[in-house]
Scaffold this motif. Structure first.
Motif, PDB file in Angstrom:
ATOM      1  N   ASN A  68     -19.742  37.153   7.058  1.00  0.00           N
ATOM      2  CA  ASN A  68     -18.613  36.902   6.184  1.00  0.00           C
ATOM      3  C   ASN A  68     -18.838  35.556   5.512  1.00  0.00           C
ATOM      4  O   ASN A  68     -18.977  34.533   6.180  1.00  0.00           O
ATOM      5  CB  ASN A  68     -17.300  36.874   6.975  1.00  0.00           C
ATOM      6  CG  ASN A  68     -16.913  38.253   7.466  1.00  0.00           C
ATOM      7  OD1 ASN A  68     -17.082  39.238   6.767  1.00  0.00           O
ATOM      8  ND2 ASN A  68     -16.415  38.326   8.697  1.00  0.00           N
ATOM      9  N   LYS A  69     -18.898  35.563   4.197  1.00  0.00           N
ATOM     10  CA  LYS A  69     -19.160  34.342   3.437  1.00  0.00           C
ATOM     11  C   LYS A  69     -18.070  34.139   2.382  1.00  0.00           C
ATOM     12  O   LYS A  69     -17.556  35.109   1.817  1.00  0.00           O
ATOM     13  CB  LYS A  69     -20.515  34.423   2.727  1.00  0.00           C
ATOM     14  CG  LYS A  69     -21.707  34.650   3.639  1.00  0.00           C
ATOM     15  CD  LYS A  69     -22.990  34.752   2.817  1.00  0.00           C
ATOM     16  CE  LYS A  69     -24.203  35.029   3.686  1.00  0.00           C
ATOM     17  NZ  LYS A  69     -25.440  35.154   2.865  1.00  0.00           N
ATOM     18  N   SER A 109     -19.431  37.709   0.720  1.00  0.00           N
ATOM     19  CA  SER A 109     -20.010  38.278   1.943  1.00  0.00           C
ATOM     20  C   SER A 109     -21.253  39.119   1.686  1.00  0.00           C
ATOM     21  O   SER A 109     -21.384  39.784   0.651  1.00  0.00           O
ATOM     22  CB  SER A 109     -18.967  39.130   2.661  1.00  0.00           C
ATOM     23  OG  SER A 109     -17.884  38.352   3.059  1.00  0.00           O
ATOM     24  N   ASN A 126     -14.875  35.929  -2.263  1.00  0.00           N
ATOM     25  CA  ASN A 126     -15.516  36.724  -1.213  1.00  0.00           C
ATOM     26  C   ASN A 126     -16.991  36.891  -1.572  1.00  0.00           C
ATOM     27  O   ASN A 126     -17.348  37.632  -2.479  1.00  0.00           O
ATOM     28  CB  ASN A 126     -14.834  38.080  -1.095  1.00  0.00           C
ATOM     29  CG  ASN A 126     -15.365  38.889   0.085  1.00  0.00           C
ATOM     30  OD1 ASN A 126     -16.394  38.569   0.673  1.00  0.00           O
ATOM     31  ND2 ASN A 126     -14.654  39.944   0.441  1.00  0.00           N
ATOM     32  N   ASN A 161     -20.015  30.086   5.674  1.00  0.00           N
ATOM     33  CA  ASN A 161     -20.169  31.417   6.276  1.00  0.00           C
ATOM     34  C   ASN A 161     -19.925  31.316   7.770  1.00  0.00           C
ATOM     35  O   ASN A 161     -19.821  30.222   8.339  1.00  0.00           O
ATOM     36  CB  ASN A 161     -21.548  32.000   5.974  1.00  0.00           C
ATOM     37  CG  ASN A 161     -22.659  31.198   6.617  1.00  0.00           C
ATOM     38  OD1 ASN A 161     -22.909  31.305   7.816  1.00  0.00           O
ATOM     39  ND2 ASN A 161     -23.347  30.367   5.808  1.00  0.00           N
ATOM     40  N   TYR A 171     -12.974  40.622  10.143  1.00  0.00           N
ATOM     41  CA  TYR A 171     -12.593  40.078   8.845  1.00  0.00           C
ATOM     42  C   TYR A 171     -11.581  38.936   8.946  1.00  0.00           C
ATOM     43  O   TYR A 171     -11.759  37.870   8.353  1.00  0.00           O
ATOM     44  CB  TYR A 171     -12.033  41.186   7.956  1.00  0.00           C
ATOM     45  CG  TYR A 171     -13.077  42.163   7.474  1.00  0.00           C
ATOM     46  CD1 TYR A 171     -14.305  41.707   6.998  1.00  0.00           C
ATOM     47  CD2 TYR A 171     -12.843  43.532   7.484  1.00  0.00           C
ATOM     48  CE1 TYR A 171     -15.281  42.596   6.559  1.00  0.00           C
ATOM     49  CE2 TYR A 171     -13.805  44.429   7.047  1.00  0.00           C
ATOM     50  CZ  TYR A 171     -15.016  43.965   6.581  1.00  0.00           C
ATOM     51  OH  TYR A 171     -15.973  44.838   6.143  1.00  0.00           O
TER      52      TYR A 171
END
Length: 246
Positions: free
Chosen positions: A91-92, A86, A84, A111, A117
């Protein structure tokens, strides 16, 4: 023996350091990805489904649940992780695959502009998975295991060292013995990547359970400096194939 040990190390390094994701048959998915809390937003399920579609065998992060082939050679398993990564606005994720020595075989960042989510992480994962090729497995040998074996050889008597790492011939073909760990070794034909036979120790000294290249199981044993395999015959009998130590 020093020259032979170097030869084995170089031979195995050619498998380890040049490994690609597609060289693996098994990929392990952990119970929890890095940076995620208890809820992984379906990323684990999406990852497993995609990898299966690319012909990989997806297994648990719990080694006790691994199939025998993977358990006996953990370096044939690639370990997946979705990190994660992000930030505040996106959100990455980083899709990583590591080998048994924790070396990164592949790392891909992705991303998405989707802020939710579940949809966002799965969309980023989908983008990262585009770079993952279809499985085309090859034999994987750990250089750590081989180096450990070679180190042990230097502390052993010449007779013991000779039995752990040497060249053999059945009169027609040359083979290399490669020690995988303390309880397992393989015979591999020159210029081949698939073991001709895999030997696993039994409770009796110098007697082994043997799995042949075609999947047949039998027994083998050490006789003087040679390796013997009892080869199954179509009539139910067994013949004795001797691999002479050169």
């Amino acid at each position: 023996m020093k020259k032979l040990s170097i030869t084995i190390a170089v031979f195995c390094a050619s498998f380890s350091f040049a490994q690609k994701v597609s060289d693996y048959k098994y990929i392990s998915i952990p119970e929890k990805f890095t940076g995620f809390k208890n809820n992984q937003y379906g990323v684990d399920t999406a990852l497993a489904k995609s990898l299966k579609g690319k012909k990989y065998i997806v297994i648990s992060g719990n080694k006790s649940e691994w199939p025998e082939e993977a358990f006996s050679n953990p370096c044939s398993v690639l370990n997946a992780d979705v990190v994660n990564d992000s930030g505040l606005l996106r959100n990455k994720i980083i899709l990583e695959f590591k080998d048994c020595n924790n070396n990164v075989v592949s790392s891909q960042k992705a991303n998405t502009i989707i802020k939710e989510y579940v949809e966002g992480f799965q969309d980023a994962l989908k983008q990262a998975l585009v770079t993952v090729p279809v499985s085309n497995p090859k034999m994987v040998i750990s250089t750590t295991q081989v180096e450990s074996s070679s180190t042990n050889e230097s502390n052993e008597s010449p007779k013991s060292s000779e039995s752990r790492s040497a060249k053999y011939s059945n009169g027609k073909t040359m083979f290399q013995r490669v020690q995988i760990d303390g309880n397992q070794f393989i015979l591999i034909e020159t210029n081949e990547s698939t073991p001709y036979a895999t030997f696993r120790a039994t409770t009796k000294k110098d007697v082994f359970r043997v799995k042949l290249k075609n999947g047949t199981t039998t027994i083998g044993y050490l006789e003087d400096k040679n390796i013997v395999i009892e080869m199954p015959q179509p009539n139910g009998e067994y013949s004795k194939e001797v691999f002479h130590n050169n």
